[in-house]
Design a protein around this motif. Structure first.
Motif, PDB file in Angstrom:
ATOM      1  N   UNK A   1       2.782  11.232  -6.788  1.00 37.78           N
ATOM      2  CA  UNK A   1       1.855  10.105  -6.796  1.00 37.78           C
ATOM      3  C   UNK A   1       1.474   9.775  -8.237  1.00 37.78           C
ATOM      4  N   UNK A   2       1.843   8.583  -8.704  1.00 34.22           N
ATOM      5  CA  UNK A   2       1.413   8.084 -10.010  1.00 34.22           C
ATOM      6  C   UNK A   2       0.140   7.273  -9.776  1.00 34.22           C
ATOM      7  N   UNK A   3      -0.948   7.639 -10.466  1.00 35.72           N
ATOM      8  CA  UNK A   3      -2.225   7.024 -10.090  1.00 35.72           C
ATOM      9  C   UNK A   3      -3.233   7.052 -11.238  1.00 35.72           C
ATOM     10  N   UNK A   4      -4.383   6.407 -10.996  1.00 39.08           N
ATOM     11  CA  UNK A   4      -5.526   6.488 -11.883  1.00 39.08           C
ATOM     12  C   UNK A   4      -5.909   5.209 -12.588  1.00 39.08           C
ATOM     13  N   UNK A   5      -5.019   4.204 -12.605  1.00 34.28           N
ATOM     14  CA  UNK A   5      -5.330   2.979 -13.343  1.00 34.28           C
ATOM     15  C   UNK A   5      -4.374   1.863 -12.958  1.00 34.28           C
ATOM     16  N   UNK A   6      -4.918   0.657 -12.798  1.00 37.37           N
ATOM     17  CA  UNK A   6      -4.056  -0.501 -12.572  1.00 37.37           C
ATOM     18  C   UNK A   6      -3.218  -0.796 -13.809  1.00 37.37           C
ATOM     19  N   UNK A   7      -3.736  -0.462 -14.984  1.00 38.27           N
ATOM     20  CA  UNK A   7      -2.973  -0.695 -16.203  1.00 38.27           C
ATOM     21  C   UNK A   7      -1.767   0.233 -16.263  1.00 38.27           C
ATOM     22  N   UNK A   8      -1.947   1.478 -15.842  1.00 43.35           N
ATOM     23  CA  UNK A   8      -0.818   2.396 -15.739  1.00 43.35           C
ATOM     24  C   UNK A   8       0.155   1.895 -14.673  1.00 43.35           C
ATOM     25  N   UNK A   9      -0.384   1.437 -13.540  1.00 42.51           N
ATOM     26  CA  UNK A   9       0.471   0.952 -12.457  1.00 42.51           C
ATOM     27  C   UNK A   9       1.334  -0.214 -12.918  1.00 42.51           C
ATOM     28  N   UNK A  10       0.766  -1.111 -13.722  1.00 39.97           N
ATOM     29  CA  UNK A  10       1.542  -2.232 -14.215  1.00 39.97           C
ATOM     30  C   UNK A  10       2.714  -1.790 -15.068  1.00 39.97           C
TER      31      UNK A  10
END
Length: 438
Positions: free
Chosen positions: A409-418
């Motif tokens: 699971x990659x997670x923690x921030x919409x900026x990271x998700x982008x």
């Protein structure tokens, strides 16, 4: 990118909550906010984007054309503005941003304010049946809160986030979110803490705004693999949402209740059902398929992405992955990055006893990114096994050593998700970083 960069220089503060600058520019543009198709306005701490996506899917299944405004974008700025069902084109976006920039002149205005006005202007000049507006931050003083008479307002669950701008109690934050309620306009309310609900009810009563509140006027549950929705007009037996996680049941309830409040004869129960089955919304418990990043992990592993970044998002995400593990057991490995404006400890603490391993990264090119080592320390403080990695690719390779093949699971921030979505699809990102992407 060049126009967006110029806009970032118009005001020294990235976030400065007031409507004065927005009203001034809207007046210079002959008030596009008064020329929109019927508006559905959505505020709340969590679930705004998913709720909007499900409403849009249901409306579009009926043949309706729908404008939609959301923020922040993940990879490309164009994601924020959907004109009659289609993401705004590069040409149209450049033209509308430049027109707003030239009209505003040297007057101070924040990046979010002027880009929101650009979205409203684009919507006013393109025919459609409905307009969906998602609040950027708060509600009362958000740049989207300029429509005098929306068709419906929605308040999704309110929780602690952005306390430096909205207040440090649920009551204070709920007051800001409930600032979108308008006199006589029905308001759909998702599940709330009692403290938040008291504030919302008081504001609605003062404005004579009819409430359609979860647990009072509508109910939604999962029963035997189906979604059961009931309100004062009857019961619906529907398919489960395409979006994963128990919290999406409540978001679906928000969407269904809103469509029912519209009472548009063009929209049938079948359209609602088809909308639930067809809704997509990136970085919300998204299972990543084949792409550049999937080549870095074992074929038999699972790769997931979520942009949730506050304690309540952490709770629902941890619950969702705990339930996934009950159905199909795999070790959960988190690849975790966050910004320093968020409550790091409260987020990661939700995964104690659920994640077998946490690999932390510093979100690249974000000045407010928490250093990977500090994140690892926070995870260890909650009893989690944690290590650092220099970047996303390296973190995935480290995760791949887990046996048996993990659920990553990659997670923690919409900026990271982008960044993850752009890297996975080998796409370029719009070059706006940090809180300016709000």
């Amino acid at each position: 990118d060049a126009i967006l960069a110029r806009m970032m220089a118009l005001h020294p503060k990235v976030i400065d909550l007031t409507l004065d600058r927005v009203w001034s520019l809207l007046a210079k543009l002959d008030h596009p906010e008064r020329k929109l198709p019927p508006v559905i306005h959505i505020a709340g701490t969590n679930g705004k984007g998913s709720t909007q996506a499900m409403i849009r899917a249901g409306l579009e299944q009926s043949g309706a054309s729908v404008h939609a405004y959301t923020s922040p974008h993940l990879a490309m700025f164009h994601e924020r503005i959907r004109l009659a069902g289609t993401l705004i084109s590069e040409y149209a976006l450049t033209e509308i941003l430049d027109r707003c920039y030239q009209t505003n002149g040297p007057d101070p205005i924040t990046y979010f304010e002027i880009t929101t006005v650009a979205g409203l202007l684009a919507f006013s000049e393109t025919p459609a049946d409905f307009t969906l507006l998602e609040v950027g931050l708060g509600g009362r003083l958000d740049a989207t809160n300029v429509v005098d008479k929306p068709a419906v307002t929605i308040i999704t669950p309110v929780d602690l986030d952005h306390q430096q701008y909205l207040g440090d109690t649920l009551a204070a934050i709920a007051g800001e979110k409930a600032g979108i309620i308008k006199r006589g306009v029905p308001c759909v309310v998702g599940p709330q803490h009692e403290e938040s609900m008291d504030v919302i009810e008081a504001i609605a009563a003062r404005l004579g705004a009819p409430l359609m509140a979860h647990g009072q006027h509508w109910h939604v549950t999962e029963e035997r693999g189906r979604l059961i929705f009931q309100d004062e007009t009857g019961l619906l037996d529907l398919p489960l949402p395409q979006l994963k996680g128990r919290h999406q049941i409540d978001n679906a309830g928000n969407a269904i209740s809103t469509v029912r409040v519209l009472d548009d004869p063009r929209i049938s129960d079948a359209h609602i059902a088809d909308g639930l089955k067809s809704t997509t919304w990136p970085a919300r418990m998204q299972r990543l398929g084949q792409g550049a990043l999937s080549t870095l992990v074992p074929a038999e592993s699972e790769l997931w992405l979520d942009g949730g970044h506050n304690p309540s998002a952490g709770r629902v995400l941890a619950q969702a992955f705990s339930e996934l593990n009950e159905r199909h057991s795999r070790p959960l490995v988190m690849v975790w990055g966050m910004l320093n404006t968020k409550d790091v400890g409260s987020f990661i603490g939700c995964f104690a006893g659920i994640a077998s391993r946490v690999i932390t990264i510093t979100i690249p090119d974000e000045e407010n990114a928490v250093p990977a080592e500090k994140l690892a320390e926070a995870a260890r403080a909650h009893g989690l096994q944690a290590e650092t990695a220099p970047g996303i690719d390296a973190a995935l390779r480290q995760a791949s050593s887990t046996v048996p093949a993990p659920r990553i699971l990659i997670c923690g921030s919409l900026y990271l998700a982008g960044r993850v979505l752009a890297a996975h699809g080998n796409e370029e990102m719009t070059k706006v970083s940090g809180a300016g992407r709000r």
